[in-house]
Design a protein around this motif. Sequence first.
Motif, PDB file in Angstrom:
ATOM      1  N   LYS A  70      27.010 -43.145 111.106  1.00  0.00           N
ATOM      2  CA  LYS A  70      26.504 -41.891 111.516  1.00  0.00           C
ATOM      3  C   LYS A  70      28.105 -41.292 112.136  1.00  0.00           C
ATOM      4  N   ASN A  71      28.046 -39.853 112.221  1.00  0.00           N
ATOM      5  CA  ASN A  71      29.001 -39.148 112.982  1.00  0.00           C
ATOM      6  C   ASN A  71      30.479 -39.590 112.603  1.00  0.00           C
ATOM      7  N   GLY A  72      30.869 -39.935 111.496  1.00  0.00           N
ATOM      8  CA  GLY A  72      32.245 -40.342 111.298  1.00  0.00           C
ATOM      9  C   GLY A  72      32.690 -40.443 109.958  1.00  0.00           C
ATOM     10  N   PRO A  73      33.754 -41.000 109.600  1.00  0.00           N
ATOM     11  CA  PRO A  73      34.062 -40.754 108.084  1.00  0.00           C
ATOM     12  C   PRO A  73      33.327 -42.078 107.445  1.00  0.00           C
ATOM     13  N   LEU A  74      33.344 -41.656 105.858  1.00  0.00           N
ATOM     14  CA  LEU A  74      32.517 -42.933 105.036  1.00  0.00           C
ATOM     15  C   LEU A  74      33.700 -43.955 105.178  1.00  0.00           C
ATOM     16  N   MET A  75      33.014 -45.062 105.300  1.00  0.00           N
ATOM     17  CA  MET A  75      34.028 -46.270 105.359  1.00  0.00           C
ATOM     18  C   MET A  75      33.686 -47.398 104.079  1.00  0.00           C
ATOM     19  N   ASP A  76      34.773 -48.106 103.805  1.00  0.00           N
ATOM     20  CA  ASP A  76      34.746 -48.965 102.608  1.00  0.00           C
ATOM     21  C   ASP A  76      33.873 -50.241 103.168  1.00  0.00           C
ATOM     22  N   ASN A  77      34.029 -51.410 102.263  1.00  0.00           N
ATOM     23  CA  ASN A  77      33.519 -52.763 102.760  1.00  0.00           C
ATOM     24  C   ASN A  77      34.270 -53.480 103.964  1.00  0.00           C
ATOM     25  N   ARG A  78      35.627 -53.027 103.936  1.00  0.00           N
ATOM     26  CA  ARG A  78      36.675 -53.385 104.975  1.00  0.00           C
ATOM     27  C   ARG A  78      36.471 -52.847 106.256  1.00  0.00           C
ATOM     28  N   ASN A  79      35.543 -51.907 106.493  1.00  0.00           N
ATOM     29  CA  ASN A  79      35.519 -50.963 107.587  1.00  0.00           C
ATOM     30  C   ASN A  79      36.755 -49.988 107.694  1.00  0.00           C
ATOM     31  N   LYS A  80      37.233 -49.614 106.463  1.00  0.00           N
ATOM     32  CA  LYS A  80      38.300 -48.611 106.645  1.00  0.00           C
ATOM     33  C   LYS A  80      37.909 -47.574 105.954  1.00  0.00           C
ATOM     34  N   PRO A  81      38.293 -46.260 106.773  1.00  0.00           N
ATOM     35  CA  PRO A  81      37.900 -45.025 106.087  1.00  0.00           C
ATOM     36  C   PRO A  81      38.283 -44.659 104.620  1.00  0.00           C
ATOM     37  N   LEU A  82      37.413 -44.152 103.920  1.00  0.00           N
ATOM     38  CA  LEU A  82      37.817 -43.812 102.496  1.00  0.00           C
ATOM     39  C   LEU A  82      38.963 -42.817 102.651  1.00  0.00           C
ATOM     40  N   GLU A  83      39.947 -43.038 101.493  1.00  0.00           N
ATOM     41  CA  GLU A  83      40.983 -41.862 101.502  1.00  0.00           C
ATOM     42  C   GLU A  83      40.591 -40.819 101.272  1.00  0.00           C
ATOM     43  N   LYS A  84      39.500 -40.560 100.221  1.00  0.00           N
ATOM     44  CA  LYS A  84      38.937 -39.217  99.961  1.00  0.00           C
ATOM     45  C   LYS A  84      37.669 -39.196 100.662  1.00  0.00           C
ATOM     46  N   GLN A  85      37.257 -38.088 101.303  1.00  0.00           N
ATOM     47  CA  GLN A  85      36.158 -37.671 101.982  1.00  0.00           C
ATOM     48  C   GLN A  85      35.652 -36.693 101.533  1.00  0.00           C
ATOM     49  N   PRO A  86      33.928 -36.408 101.716  1.00  0.00           N
ATOM     50  CA  PRO A  86      33.640 -35.259 101.320  1.00  0.00           C
ATOM     51  C   PRO A  86      34.064 -34.098 102.013  1.00  0.00           C
ATOM     52  N   ASP A  87      34.088 -32.782 101.547  1.00  0.00           N
ATOM     53  CA  ASP A  87      34.580 -31.755 102.257  1.00  0.00           C
ATOM     54  C   ASP A  87      33.439 -31.030 103.340  1.00  0.00           C
ATOM     55  N   ASP A  88      32.402 -31.434 103.033  1.00  0.00           N
ATOM     56  CA  ASP A  88      31.094 -31.182 103.794  1.00  0.00           C
ATOM     57  C   ASP A  88      30.376 -32.338 104.383  1.00  0.00           C
ATOM     58  N   ALA A  89      30.990 -33.032 105.122  1.00  0.00           N
ATOM     59  CA  ALA A  89      30.740 -34.362 105.423  1.00  0.00           C
ATOM     60  C   ALA A  89      29.238 -33.994 106.370  1.00  0.00           C
ATOM     61  N   GLY A  90      29.184 -33.175 106.961  1.00  0.00           N
ATOM     62  CA  GLY A  90      28.068 -32.567 107.813  1.00  0.00           C
ATOM     63  C   GLY A  90      26.990 -31.984 107.161  1.00  0.00           C
ATOM     64  N   ALA A  91      27.094 -32.172 105.928  1.00  0.00           N
ATOM     65  CA  ALA A  91      26.163 -31.072 104.950  1.00  0.00           C
ATOM     66  C   ALA A  91      24.656 -31.159 105.560  1.00  0.00           C
ATOM     67  N   ARG A  92      23.785 -30.223 105.486  1.00  0.00           N
ATOM     68  CA  ARG A  92      22.503 -30.374 105.877  1.00  0.00           C
ATOM     69  C   ARG A  92      21.496 -30.583 104.968  1.00  0.00           C
ATOM     70  N   GLU A  93      22.002 -31.198 103.704  1.00  0.00           N
ATOM     71  CA  GLU A  93      21.169 -32.096 102.941  1.00  0.00           C
ATOM     72  C   GLU A  93      21.768 -33.335 102.200  1.00  0.00           C
ATOM     73  N   TRP A  94      20.942 -34.158 101.830  1.00  0.00           N
ATOM     74  CA  TRP A  94      21.552 -35.387 101.492  1.00  0.00           C
ATOM     75  C   TRP A  94      22.268 -35.162 100.042  1.00  0.00           C
ATOM     76  N   LYS A  95      23.381 -35.755  99.803  1.00  0.00           N
ATOM     77  CA  LYS A  95      24.214 -35.454  98.453  1.00  0.00           C
ATOM     78  C   LYS A  95      24.618 -36.853  98.030  1.00  0.00           C
ATOM     79  N   LEU A  96      25.116 -36.785  96.801  1.00  0.00           N
ATOM     80  CA  LEU A  96      25.665 -37.956  96.220  1.00  0.00           C
ATOM     81  C   LEU A  96      27.516 -37.910  96.416  1.00  0.00           C
ATOM     82  N   PHE A  97      28.167 -38.675  96.666  1.00  0.00           N
ATOM     83  CA  PHE A  97      29.439 -38.833  96.770  1.00  0.00           C
ATOM     84  C   PHE A  97      29.924 -39.842  96.169  1.00  0.00           C
ATOM     85  N   LEU A  98      31.060 -39.671  95.089  1.00  0.00           N
ATOM     86  CA  LEU A  98      31.736 -40.613  94.077  1.00  0.00           C
ATOM     87  C   LEU A  98      32.996 -40.610  94.534  1.00  0.00           C
ATOM     88  N   GLU A  99      33.883 -41.794  94.815  1.00  0.00           N
ATOM     89  CA  GLU A  99      35.138 -41.977  95.056  1.00  0.00           C
ATOM     90  C   GLU A  99      35.828 -41.477  93.923  1.00  0.00           C
TER      91      GLU A  99
END
Length: 99
Positions: A70-99
Motif C-alpha cells: 500500500k502507498n508505495g511503489p510496486l516491489m519485486d520478490n526481493r523487496n526492491k521497487p520495480l524499475e518500471k512503475q504504472p503511470d497511475d499508481a493511485g488509480a481509482r480502479e483496479w488494473k492489470l500491470f505487466l512488467e
Amino acid sequence: MRGMPARMQKVWKMSDQVKDFLVVDHPESEQRQIREAVQQAEEQKRNDYYIYGLNSWYHINKGQIMGQGKNGPLMDNRNKPLEKQPDDAGAREWKLFLE
C-alpha cells in the motif's frame, strides 16, 4: 532450434480459493475489477503480473499471491521497487500491470 520445455510454457491459473482470498476484504465493485484483471492476465497467458489500484497492489505469480503493498511503489520478490512503475499508481480502479 528447439522450443521451450512444456513445463515452462504452462499457464498457471488462479484457483477459486485464491481468488476468493484475494478479494475478501474489498467491496463488491472492487472484487469485480480484481477478478477481471486476473482474467485478463490469464487470457494473455501471463504467469507473473501485478494488479494495482486505490494506492494498493498485489503481485501474482503462477496463480499465487506473492506480495502486496500500500502507498508505495510496486516491489519485486526481493523487496526492491520495480524499475518500471504504472503511470497511475493511485488509480481509482483496479488494473492489470505487466512488467
